[in-house]
Motif scaffolding. Structure first.
Motif, PDB file in Angstrom:
ATOM      1  N   ARG A   1      25.581  26.537 -51.691  1.00  0.00           N
ATOM      2  CA  ARG A   1      26.015  26.743 -50.186  1.00  0.00           C
ATOM      3  C   ARG A   1      25.979  25.695 -49.337  1.00  0.00           C
ATOM      4  O   ARG A   1      26.998  25.382 -48.494  1.00  0.00           O
ATOM      5  CB  ARG A   1      25.215  28.135 -49.673  1.00  0.00           C
ATOM      6  CG  ARG A   1      25.340  29.291 -50.480  1.00  0.00           C
ATOM      7  CD  ARG A   1      24.234  30.351 -50.332  1.00  0.00           C
ATOM      8  NE  ARG A   1      24.413  30.868 -48.746  1.00  0.00           N
ATOM      9  CZ  ARG A   1      24.620  32.311 -48.525  1.00  0.00           C
ATOM     10  NH1 ARG A   1      24.901  33.019 -49.515  1.00  0.00           N
ATOM     11  NH2 ARG A   1      24.752  32.541 -47.257  1.00  0.00           N
ATOM     12  N   ARG A   2      24.751  24.864 -49.457  1.00  0.00           N
ATOM     13  CA  ARG A   2      24.857  23.778 -48.512  1.00  0.00           C
ATOM     14  C   ARG A   2      25.839  22.704 -48.874  1.00  0.00           C
ATOM     15  O   ARG A   2      26.384  22.216 -47.658  1.00  0.00           O
ATOM     16  CB  ARG A   2      23.243  23.143 -48.686  1.00  0.00           C
ATOM     17  CG  ARG A   2      23.046  21.747 -47.788  1.00  0.00           C
ATOM     18  CD  ARG A   2      21.835  21.349 -48.188  1.00  0.00           C
ATOM     19  NE  ARG A   2      21.458  20.806 -49.501  1.00  0.00           N
ATOM     20  CZ  ARG A   2      20.852  21.151 -50.312  1.00  0.00           C
ATOM     21  NH1 ARG A   2      20.569  22.581 -50.215  1.00  0.00           N
ATOM     22  NH2 ARG A   2      20.574  20.667 -51.618  1.00  0.00           N
ATOM     23  N   VAL A   3      26.171  22.288 -49.933  1.00  0.00           N
ATOM     24  CA  VAL A   3      27.214  21.506 -50.230  1.00  0.00           C
ATOM     25  C   VAL A   3      28.641  22.050 -49.565  1.00  0.00           C
ATOM     26  O   VAL A   3      29.443  21.424 -49.072  1.00  0.00           O
ATOM     27  CB  VAL A   3      27.326  21.071 -51.749  1.00  0.00           C
ATOM     28  CG1 VAL A   3      28.824  20.403 -51.966  1.00  0.00           C
ATOM     29  CG2 VAL A   3      26.091  20.328 -52.364  1.00  0.00           C
ATOM     30  N   ALA A   4      29.083  23.292 -49.907  1.00  0.00           N
ATOM     31  CA  ALA A   4      29.972  24.172 -49.247  1.00  0.00           C
ATOM     32  C   ALA A   4      30.157  24.076 -48.067  1.00  0.00           C
ATOM     33  O   ALA A   4      31.101  23.573 -47.405  1.00  0.00           O
ATOM     34  CB  ALA A   4      30.141  25.385 -50.044  1.00  0.00           C
ATOM     35  N   ALA A   5      29.049  24.321 -47.198  1.00  0.00           N
ATOM     36  CA  ALA A   5      29.105  24.208 -45.876  1.00  0.00           C
ATOM     37  C   ALA A   5      29.379  22.739 -45.287  1.00  0.00           C
ATOM     38  O   ALA A   5      29.947  22.553 -44.339  1.00  0.00           O
ATOM     39  CB  ALA A   5      27.796  24.784 -45.435  1.00  0.00           C
TER      40      ALA A   5
END
Length: 380
Positions: A341-345
């Motif tokens: 999720r962090r990378v996607a954000a």
């Protein structure tokens, strides 16, 4: 994209700087290209306010990228171990090193696996290797040898390519990171994280193809095949895909249906999709995989998801988190929804409003400012 010429004292735009490296930098090995790939992989994981990368983190990712390259290449006259350097250096013990330091360490670790009758793991991603060994009787030996390899790669990275990557004809100012950074790591310059994250989908294939060209050149005496074949060998995705049994389990967790369309998946199990496209970031965690139909996967291709599709993806993982974690454990596969999720954000944060994203019903559409805000709220 306008930016100063190489000979000016102003700092190059980071993307132009990378293109200049690909076009003009002197290379007797793949070290510089490997470092660029490492920076492209790590950029989406970094906080733009603290864009530092420790030497250990840098070395780990650098080693992971090169691990896959040690698989022998199936040439017309038999298997060939591809070299990634044209230089041959005399060691203190009288032997000759005829490859890059990282590849020497990769071959040493792969030999250790074979000695312990786990040669089957050599063709798996390094993350999977670590999972597969952690409960073995000799895991302490592996960990010790892995740490030794990591220390040697860290030292080699600091000498070359970290020191020389940004040295170009005309002596431009550093454009990716400060070469005088603390020896514990490197700090990316302002704007570099955003640029590398935003343009990774364009830069990565260029760097990989240049890498394959270099490998062909370094092996010209034994290898006379199209560079496309070597490119597929070095960077093909198939070896990094989950095994068939794991894919079948993912289909079961999805109740036999495509998460995006709700349509039944074919009896053969369908097509595996990287939710965050492989061309943008190398995320191998189980949460970055979904089973879709071949038609859906073809339409989505290397596009990012539109807001509604992101919502369906996250709902699926929130609703089935226990089963998905069990599937990862059973197949010794890495997991970590928070990291994904962090990378996607970070990837969505770097997008322009005009960037095309894949909508289930309308195909590729601009994400728009409102769509970007919705996706970022979902990912937070």
């Amino acid at each position: 994209m306008s930016s100063p010429s190489v000979g000016s004292s102003a700092r190059l735009d980071p993307i132009q700087g990378v293109l200049e490296i690909l076009d003009r930098a002197a290379m007797t090995g793949t070290n510089k290209l490997g470092l660029i790939l490492t920076l492209l992989d790590l950029a989406p994981t970094l906080d733009t306010d603290a864009p530092g990368i420790t030497r250990t983190h840098l070395a780990e990712r650098y080693l992971e990228i090169h691990w896959e390259h040690a698989t022998p290449y199936a040439g017309p006259d038999g298997d060939v171990t591809l070299r990634q350097s044209s230089a041959r250096k005399r060691r203190g013990d009288g032997t000759t090193a005829d490859d890059t330091k990282v590849m020497q360490e990769v071959h040493r670790l792969r030999k250790l696996l074979k000695c312990h009758n786990r040669g089957d793991l050599r063709e798996k991603p390094l993350d999977i290797v670590k999972h597969g060994i952690k409960d073995s009787e000799w895991h302490l030996e592996w960990e010790e040898e892995y740490e030794t390899a990591l220390a040697r790669v860290r030292a080699s990275l600091l000498k070359n390519p970290v020191r020389y990557l940004q040295r170009l004809p005309g002596n431009p100012d550093p454009f990716l990171y400060d070469p005088t950074s603390d020896k514990s790591g490197i700090t990316l310059l302002p704007g570099v994280v955003e640029s590398l994250t935003k343009f990774a989908g364009i830069l990565r294939p260029l760097v990989e193809f240049r890498f394959a060209q270099a490998v062909v050149r370094f092996n010209h005496e034994t290898l006379k095949l199209p560079v496309d074949d070597v490119y597929s060998h070095l960077f093909g995705r198939e070896r990094l895909m989950p095994p068939p049994a794991m894919r079948e389990r993912l289909v079961q967790i999805q109740d036999g249906r495509c998460i995006f369309t709700g349509h039944p998946l074919p009896a053969t199990g369908g097509s595996l999709d990287h939710v965050m496209p492989w061309s943008r970031v190398r995320l191998s965690q189980i949460e970055n995989f979904l089973m879709t139909t071949r038609s859906v996967n073809s339409k989505k291709a290397d596009s990012l998801l539109a807001p509604d599709a992101v919502e369906r993806w996250l709902h699926h993982f929130n609703s089935n988190s226990v089963e998905i974690q069990e599937c990862a454990n059973d197949h010794n596969w890495p997991a970590g929804i928070d990291g994904v999720r962090r990378v996607a954000a970070n990837i969505y944060e770097a997008l322009d409003a005009t960037t095309g994203v894949w909508d289930v019903d309308r195909g590729i559409q601009p994400i728009g400012d409102e769509g970007k805000r919705k996706v970022l709220a979902l990912l937070q």
